[in-house]
Every structure is written in structure tokens, then in C-alpha cells.
Scaffold this active site. Sequence first.
Site, PDB file in Angstrom:
ATOM      1  N   HIS A 281      34.954 -29.265  28.132  1.00 31.12           N
ATOM      2  CA  HIS A 281      34.280 -30.440  28.687  1.00 31.12           C
ATOM      3  C   HIS A 281      32.822 -30.538  28.257  1.00 31.12           C
ATOM      4  CE1 HIS A 281      37.500 -30.430  32.082  1.00 31.12           C
ATOM      5  NE2 HIS A 281      37.923 -31.025  30.996  1.00 31.12           N
TER       6      HIS A 281
ATOM      7  N   THR B 255      30.358 -21.082  41.554  1.00 35.57           N
ATOM      8  CA  THR B 255      29.840 -21.385  42.893  1.00 35.57           C
ATOM      9  C   THR B 255      28.997 -20.234  43.437  1.00 35.57           C
ATOM     10  OG1 THR B 255      31.947 -20.665  43.856  1.00 35.57           O
ATOM     11  CG2 THR B 255      31.654 -23.029  43.484  1.00 35.57           C
TER      12      THR B 255
ATOM     13  N   CYS C 225      17.665 -43.553  16.631  1.00 34.27           N
ATOM     14  CA  CYS C 225      18.066 -44.936  16.349  1.00 34.27           C
ATOM     15  C   CYS C 225      17.319 -45.944  17.229  1.00 34.27           C
ATOM     16  CB  CYS C 225      19.574 -45.103  16.521  1.00 34.27           C
ATOM     17  SG  CYS C 225      20.174 -44.995  18.223  1.00 34.27           S
TER      18      CYS C 225
ATOM     19  N   ASP D 190      28.002 -25.334  32.246  1.00 36.93           N
ATOM     20  CA  ASP D 190      26.724 -24.709  32.605  1.00 36.93           C
ATOM     21  C   ASP D 190      26.260 -23.626  31.640  1.00 36.93           C
ATOM     22  OD1 ASP D 190      28.370 -22.451  33.345  1.00 36.93           O
ATOM     23  OD2 ASP D 190      28.607 -23.322  35.344  1.00 36.93           O
TER      24      ASP D 190
ATOM     25  N   CYS E  51      23.150 -38.910  21.720  1.00 34.67           N
ATOM     26  CA  CYS E  51      23.063 -40.364  21.656  1.00 34.67           C
ATOM     27  C   CYS E  51      24.458 -40.947  21.481  1.00 34.67           C
ATOM     28  CB  CYS E  51      22.170 -40.800  20.499  1.00 34.67           C
ATOM     29  SG  CYS E  51      22.158 -42.599  20.242  1.00 34.67           S
TER      30      CYS E  51
ATOM     31  N   CYS F 260      17.362 -43.232  22.749  1.00 31.90           N
ATOM     32  CA  CYS F 260      17.398 -42.328  21.602  1.00 31.90           C
ATOM     33  C   CYS F 260      16.127 -42.467  20.771  1.00 31.90           C
ATOM     34  CB  CYS F 260      18.618 -42.634  20.741  1.00 31.90           C
ATOM     35  SG  CYS F 260      18.748 -41.609  19.260  1.00 31.90           S
TER      36      CYS F 260
ATOM     37  N   ASN G 251      41.881 -17.217  42.274  1.00 28.67           N
ATOM     38  CA  ASN G 251      41.196 -18.417  42.756  1.00 28.67           C
ATOM     39  C   ASN G 251      40.974 -18.312  44.261  1.00 28.67           C
ATOM     40  OD1 ASN G 251      40.076 -20.983  41.961  1.00 28.67           O
ATOM     41  ND2 ASN G 251      41.746 -22.000  43.036  1.00 28.67           N
TER      42      ASN G 251
ATOM     43  N   CYS H 252      24.189 -43.080  17.716  1.00 27.55           N
ATOM     44  CA  CYS H 252      24.010 -42.422  16.409  1.00 27.55           C
ATOM     45  C   CYS H 252      24.389 -40.951  16.417  1.00 27.55           C
ATOM     46  CB  CYS H 252      22.590 -42.603  15.912  1.00 27.55           C
ATOM     47  SG  CYS H 252      21.359 -41.559  16.753  1.00 27.55           S
TER      48      CYS H 252
ATOM     49  N   GLN I 224      36.227 -24.936  31.573  1.00 29.58           N
ATOM     50  CA  GLN I 224      35.992 -26.326  31.965  1.00 29.58           C
ATOM     51  C   GLN I 224      34.533 -26.538  32.359  1.00 29.58           C
ATOM     52  OE1 GLN I 224      39.204 -25.917  34.978  1.00 29.58           O
ATOM     53  NE2 GLN I 224      39.911 -27.896  34.233  1.00 29.58           N
TER      54      GLN I 224
END
Length: 262
Positions: free
Chosen positions: A124, A29, A160, A107, A132, A157, A224, A135, A104
Site C-alpha cells: 500500500h 499499534t 509541473c 509507516d 505528484c 507540485c 493477531n 507528473c 500493508q
Amino acid sequence: MIGEEFERAREWIAEAQCITVFTGAGISTDSGIPDFRGPNGVWTKNPAAEKASTLQNYLADPEVRRFAWQNRLHSPAWDALPNSGHLAIYELERQGRLRAVVTQNIDELHQRAGHLAANVIEVHGTMRWSRCWSCDDRRPMQATLERVRAGEEDPHCLVCEVGVLKSDTVSFGQSLVPEVIDAAMRAADECDVLLAAGSTLSVFPAANVVPRAKASGARVVIVNGEPTAMDRYADALLIGSLGELLPKLISHDPVAKSRPVG
């Protein structure tokens, strides 16, 4: 917030030989990338963005895909730079004491801060590549976004010719990659200290790195901006700005040179 708990955490990190770092949206952030569920989050301000993050909606509805491509085109992440929190974490790799960064985030700001790609476990996926759905062709996202800029609202794509393209990220309803999750859990099992930074620790299975590290005997330090779902596991819990806390928590070694880890 500098007190006894902070000093204990700083000492544990200074003495540790093998540190695993787990990061979430909160570390980015300060680089201008909004989180998802916070007061100014992407999904809070724009529920359509959350809908586009669900795989079934994305694959079934061309209008959802057109919205998603415009969102990708104008994402603040393209201009974002690593901040002081990212650079503080890279210091652990430079000193040869980093087991891995499990993130997670999609970026790639950890890599841009200097980390070897092999030391960053992206549970993630990454927004900087497209893939794609039919394919599995994978290519840099900017090449696909150039087609959007040229007028293709929902690019298909090129290999394919029929497959739906999406960012190489894990959407809601999409299976995680088992090998990636296994690597994250191994990194949790094999560290002296687990430093969790910028995550609410409420998204699973990634958040399981915290109890796994604790069960393996590691110290758990949570940093945090607000309380997390895993605070009960913390040996040290530090609430505040990551951009301020992490550089103070991780000592800079001016004579250290980049050394291989693992």
C-alpha cells in the site's frame, strides 16, 4: 497464551529456512499508531479521515486535501519507533531466514527496525514520500510538510506546477502496483512458513498471500489480537498481544550475523 499450538508454531518457525512475514496495522499499534477500523481507529473516530483516503474525493475537493495535509502534519507515525514485534521479525532477517516482509503498513517501521528496504514489500505504499498525481515527481514527505508548516494549505507540485500532491500511498479507488503484488505472491509461493501478524486478512489482493502460501505447501501461522477472515487456513492460530507473542515465537540467535537472503 503459551500452549501446545504455540509450541508447534515456535518449532515450525525455528526449523524453517525460508519465512515470509505478512503484517498489518495491528503490529504498529504498540508503537502508538492507531489502526483504521478498530474501536480507537482513525476512521472510527474521524469519518472525514476515511473520506480523505478515497482518491476521487481527494483529487476533486481542495477542502478534503487541506484536511488531509493537516492530518499528515500531526500524524503520530512521525514520532513512532519500532516495537518488540518489529524487532522480533527483524531477527529472522538477521539470521538469514527471511524471504520477505509483505506489509500493508505505510509507516516504514520495518525498515527502521533494521530490514533492508529490498526485503520489505509495501503493498500500500509509504507515507514517508509524496508524489505528484500529474507528473509523478516523488520526494521526501518531510520536505512537502515543511511547506504546509510555512502556510501552504494544499501544496502543488514544484516540478509541473499544476499537479495535485498526495502521499505515495495507495488510496481507495487507486490501482495497486502490479509488480508489487506479483512480488508479494512470489514471496508467498516460495516460503516454508507464512507468518501473518497484525492483520484482519480481509483486504485484497494482499490477503491472498495466505491461501497462496498454503497452496504451495507452507505452514501458516496467524498471530493477531482478534480472529481474522483467514483463520481457516491457519496451521496455528495465536490470539493475543503481538508485542508479547512475537518475541517469544521467534527465537533469538545471539551468534547469528546478518546474512543475505533470497
